[in-house]
Design an enzyme around this catalytic site. Structure first.
Site, PDB file in Angstrom:
ATOM      1  N   HIS A  83       7.668  14.011 -10.979  1.00 41.74           N
ATOM      2  CA  HIS A  83       6.791  13.365  -9.197  1.00 41.74           C
ATOM      3  C   HIS A  83       6.008  14.122  -8.937  1.00 41.74           C
ATOM      4  O   HIS A  83       5.896  14.660  -8.805  1.00 41.74           O
ATOM      5  CB  HIS A  83       8.543  12.983  -8.116  1.00 41.74           C
TER       6      HIS A  83
ATOM      7  N   ARG B 165       1.683   7.441  -0.241  1.00 41.61           N
ATOM      8  CA  ARG B 165       0.731   6.511  -0.871  1.00 41.61           C
ATOM      9  C   ARG B 165       0.480   6.004  -1.251  1.00 41.61           C
ATOM     10  O   ARG B 165      -0.837   5.633  -0.766  1.00 41.61           O
ATOM     11  CB  ARG B 165      -0.031   6.976  -2.429  1.00 41.61           C
TER      12      ARG B 165
END
Ligand SMILES: Cc1cc2nc3c(=O)[nH]c(=O)nc-3n(C[C@H](O)[C@H](O)[C@H](O)COP(=O)(O)OP(=O)(O)OC[C@H]3O[C@@H](n4cnc5c(N)ncnc54)[C@H](O)[C@@H]3O)c2cc1C
Ligand code: FES
Lengths: 235, 543
Positions: free
Chosen positions: B319, B339
């Site tokens: 990740h 994000r």
């Protein structure tokens, strides 16, 4: 490295400042079996009783989320005998009476707020117990949502309520009986059951799921590239 | 412990460029550029970190060194010293692993009339399932269909997925959500009482269902509660350490080990479902991990000795945004949503070097490049290096309070360690997240060994070389259910195994010996040891 002195179940160890209680135990030489699950503040498996230096007050915390301090004493509570009566959700009603039938001790809540004071998630535990008592199941479910089931509240309750199990029950009651079922979901499940979900893919192509498993990679890639992303928010 | 003075210097630069960056968009890479960066910087392309397996059914295939080490290891028990005549537990179905996959399997097996026993290494529910925040996919909206879901899964997996498994998953998904709704899993709903659905990385339709940012925990606790109500027995702190087969090579039970009294127990079963999850705690290539304490590939080791082939073990999911500071939470997941809400990824000078929402593998590779090659990362006092995720930018974009409101679990996580992520950015580095590969199964979740089933992250092929967010919580339920139903059906027609044997283990040991594998190597790992080496070498095993 700055070192601090901690007392693991009364025994003195020097460990680097800044470690969590869990990592301090490992630094001291423990290989944990109990009291260590996710290591990230999600499973509630690492409840710990803490006394800070010179304090008359006992506090609690999650070992994987609490930083050691100089002079701190602590002991993990890897298991706290729980009380979990059996019930079957399909035969229930979303009412206060129902909750009290399963957990009559909820009646005895003194509103002392001891539970909320110790919650490592800062939940308003007493408020959700009180909401359950009033039969406001939606509110109880909402307020208990972030509960990790660490059980620290139950260790402090003077009238022996197992708050987190009450929280689990109200969330299940709410979701099954109060939040209306998603009709779209029923429709889709029926279509699948009757094998009726043929679909037009982006690019005008028609196929059943089973037919698609026979397509070669080239065809699948073309279909994939023809997809148009539906506008909308990301999770 | 919050940020160090050196980090504070870099944060000043991040603050100074923020207003200017508000409307700045970093360009996305083209497909060719993506391929180039992946082959140069993605950990899966680091040849020296992999080697070929030299024994067993997948001999000749490539896998990470750390995993091959545990695969090419001798059993913990001495097979000849185990008393196989005293049966401690005699059941229809033994389920190994108390995460989401094992729990779904237990419930469906029980509902289909089987007598079930679960054993699990930690507490029931202490598992990766409990940690999943983001969501679970299912095609339920009018604009969506299982067919489109099918395409999305394949595209994510680089079209290498096994078609019949993907078909099963896409087909069963809406039914799983329906089942959960009835069980009282508290999913988010909209004002029309429809399940709230959103996009996830790689989806072309909105189909990510969520339970705030505790999706996995809410599913896990509901399944666990239901198991308690159905009185399905669970042996906690009981690890399986090897499978038992009958004299015809069919699954027949397992050797269990009480982790506290250290005593072994024999479980005999007509069918076995292995649901032991992934391998994050093997710390492949020394990466920190998001996984729970018990993610040590035990199930893979056991089924491999029994003869099950593995697929895609060389495809590891990192990740891009794992916490790399503060030290206490290194490796933990910083959700993609940060994000999604608009946070940019910045180097030590407060400058963007990547489009923030590239696919996970590409984003990870770009961050690794910025740190290791461009050398514009931010060093930490413990020898790590990271880049900034500019969470305060979310406040600038969406208004004051937006961070706390949209990211409560994240906000709380950092607040505990003295960092306010609505004011200061987050230091991140890629972290080991998911095992894309695993044991091979058919669409009933059965392996090539008769009566041996797999459910969850331990199985491979469903996600091909790369899993999309939200398809793993789905897969554990789909294949847990299928395994439970198929096994319950099977046990109605098979007899109680007459003879329990370790023949497969002994044969495997012979293979290890001929391959000259060092005899001090033992597995399964069961739990990592994070105590210091200087403590470990002085341990005496007296009791
Ligand atoms: C931080 C994090 C976030 C995630 N977010 C998402 C998300 O948003 N959406 C999504 O779809 N997926 C997500 N995933 C992935 C997903 O949660 C997991 O892949 C999935 O839950 C695995 O389920 P499982 O039942 O196969 O394994 P687990 O849930 O890990 O359960 C395996 C169980 O088996 C036990 N066990 C292991 N070895 C033995 C043994 N020898 N004997 C007995 N028991 C044993 C383990 O201790 C554990 O309890 C996330 C994963 C992590 C770590
Ligand atoms: S180990 Fe899971 S909350 Fe601490």
């Amino acid at each position: 490295m700055d070192m601090v002195t901690v007392y693991i179940m009364g025994r003195e160890y020097q460990v680097p400042a800044g470690l969590t209680i869990m990592k301090a135990m490992e630094y001291a030489g423990y290989r944990l079996i109990r009291g260590c699950g996710c290591r990230g503040g999600f499973c509630g498996g690492c409840g710990t009783i803490i006394r800070k230096k010179g304090s008359y007050k006992l506090t609690v915390g999650l070992a994987c989320q609490t930083v050691v301090e100089d002079g701190m004493q602590f002991a993990q509570i890897p298991y706290y005998p729980p009380h979990h009566p059996d019930y079957m959700l399909e035969n229930m009603e979303p009412t206060a009476e129902q909750i009290l039938k399963i957990y009559p001790e909820v009646f005895r809540c003194l509103s002392c707020n001891s539970c909320s004071k110790v919650c490592p998630q800062d939940l308003r535990v007493m408020d959700y117990v009180q909401a359950a008592l009033r039969g406001d199941i939606a509110k109880a479910a909402d307020l208990s949502f972030d509960c990790l089931n660490c059980g620290l509240c139950a260790t402090r309750c003077p009238v022996e309520i197992v708050q987190y199990n009450v929280g689990n029950l109200v969330k299940r009651l709410y979701s099954r009986y109060i939040a209306p079922a998603d009709d779209r979901l029923d429709k889709r499940c029926k279509e699948i059951e009757e094998n009726k979900v043929s679909t037009t893919l982006d690019g005008g192509f028609n196929a059943t799921l089973n037919e698609m498993t026979q397509f070669d990679k080239k065809k699948l890639k073309d279909l994939y590239n023809a997809r148009v992303k539906e506008p909308g928010e990301s999770a | 412990m919050s940020y160090t003075n050196e980090m504070r210097e870099s944060i000043k630069k991040v603050n100074a460029t923020r207003a200017k960056r508000l409307h700045e968009e970093y360009p996305q890479l083209t497909l060719e550029e993506r391929a180039k960066i992946l082959s140069a910087f993605h950990p899966d392309h680091k040849d020296e970190a992999f080697r070929k397996i030299t024994v067993g059914p997948s001999k000749g295939e490539k896998a990470p060194n750390e995993f091959v080490d545990v695969l090419e290891s001798y059993p913990l028990e001495s097979p000849d010293e185990i008393d196989l005549n005293t049966i401690d537990y005699d059941v229809d179905i033994l389920i190994i692993g108390g995460g989401g996959g094992g729990s779904a399997a237990s419930l469906w097996a029980h509902m289909n009339g089987a007598n079930v026993l679960m054993c699990t290494k930690l507490r029931h529910g202490e598992a990766n399932t409990m940690m999943a925040q983001g969501g679970i996919q299912a095609a339920v909206s009018e604009t969506d269909s299982p067919q489109i879901h099918y395409l999305d899964i394949l595209g994510g997996g680089h079209f290498d997925n096994f078609p019949e498994l993907v078909e099963a998953m896409a087909n069963d998904a809406p039914g799983i959500i329906k089942w959960h709704e009835k069980l009282g899993v508290m999913y988010d709903k909209d004002e029309k009482n429809h399940m709230l659905i959103k996009h996830g990385g790689g989806t072309s339709r909105m189909r990510m269902h969520s339970a705030r940012d505790y999706t996995g925990a809410v599913i896990m606790r509901t399944l666990k509660d239901e198991m308690e109500n159905r009185k399905i027995p669970v042996l906690e702190y009981t690890a399986a350490i090897d499978l038992l087969l009958d004299d015809e090579g069919k699954a027949a039970g397992a050797l269990l080990w009480n982790m506290e009294t250290k005593e072994y127990k024999i479980a005999r079963a007509k069918a076995v479902i292995v649901a032991t999850g992934g391998f994050g705690r093997l710390h492949i290539q020394n990466f920190p991990t998001t996984n729970h304490y018990g993610a040590t590939a035990d199930g893979l080791v056991m089924i491999y000795r029994a003869g099950v082939k593995l697929a895609f073990m060389d495809a590891v999911q990192y990740h891009p945004t794992g916490a790399i500071w503060p030290e206490q939470i290194v490796g933990l997941l910083v959700t993609e949503k940060v994000r999604g809400l608009g946070a940019q990824v910045l180097n030590i000078d407060g400058i963007q070097f990547t489009y923030p929402l590239e696919p996970r593998d590409v984003e990870s590779a770009k961050i690794i490049k910025e740190c290791l090659e461009v050398k514009k990362g931010v060093p930490t006092p413990t020898g790590n290096i990271g880049v900034w995720l500019d969470s305060p930018l979310i406040e600038l974009k969406l208004g004051k309070g937006a961070v706390k409101k949209n990211l409560p679990a994240m906000f709380r996580q950092y607040e505990r360690f003295g960092i306010d992520i609505s004011v200061d950015p987050i230091l991140i580095y890629p972290t080991l997240h998911y095992q894309n590969g695993g044991g091979m199964i058919n669409s009933d979740a059965e392996t090539s060994v008769p009566n041996l089933f797999l459910a969850g992250e331990v199985a491979g092929g469903i996600h091909g070389r790369n899993r999309l967010m939200g398809n793993s919580l789905l897969d554990i339920n789909v294949f847990g259910r299928r395994a439970g139903i198929a096994a319950a059906k099977r046990v109605k027609t098979v007899d109680i195994p007459k003879k329990l044997t370790f023949n497969h283990v002994k044969k495997y040991v012979e293979e290890l010996k001929s391959a000259k594998i060092p005899e001090d190597r033992k597995s399964p790992v069961l739990l990592p040891d994070y105590s210091r080496i200087e403590k470990r070498v002085k341990r005496l095993s007296i009791f």
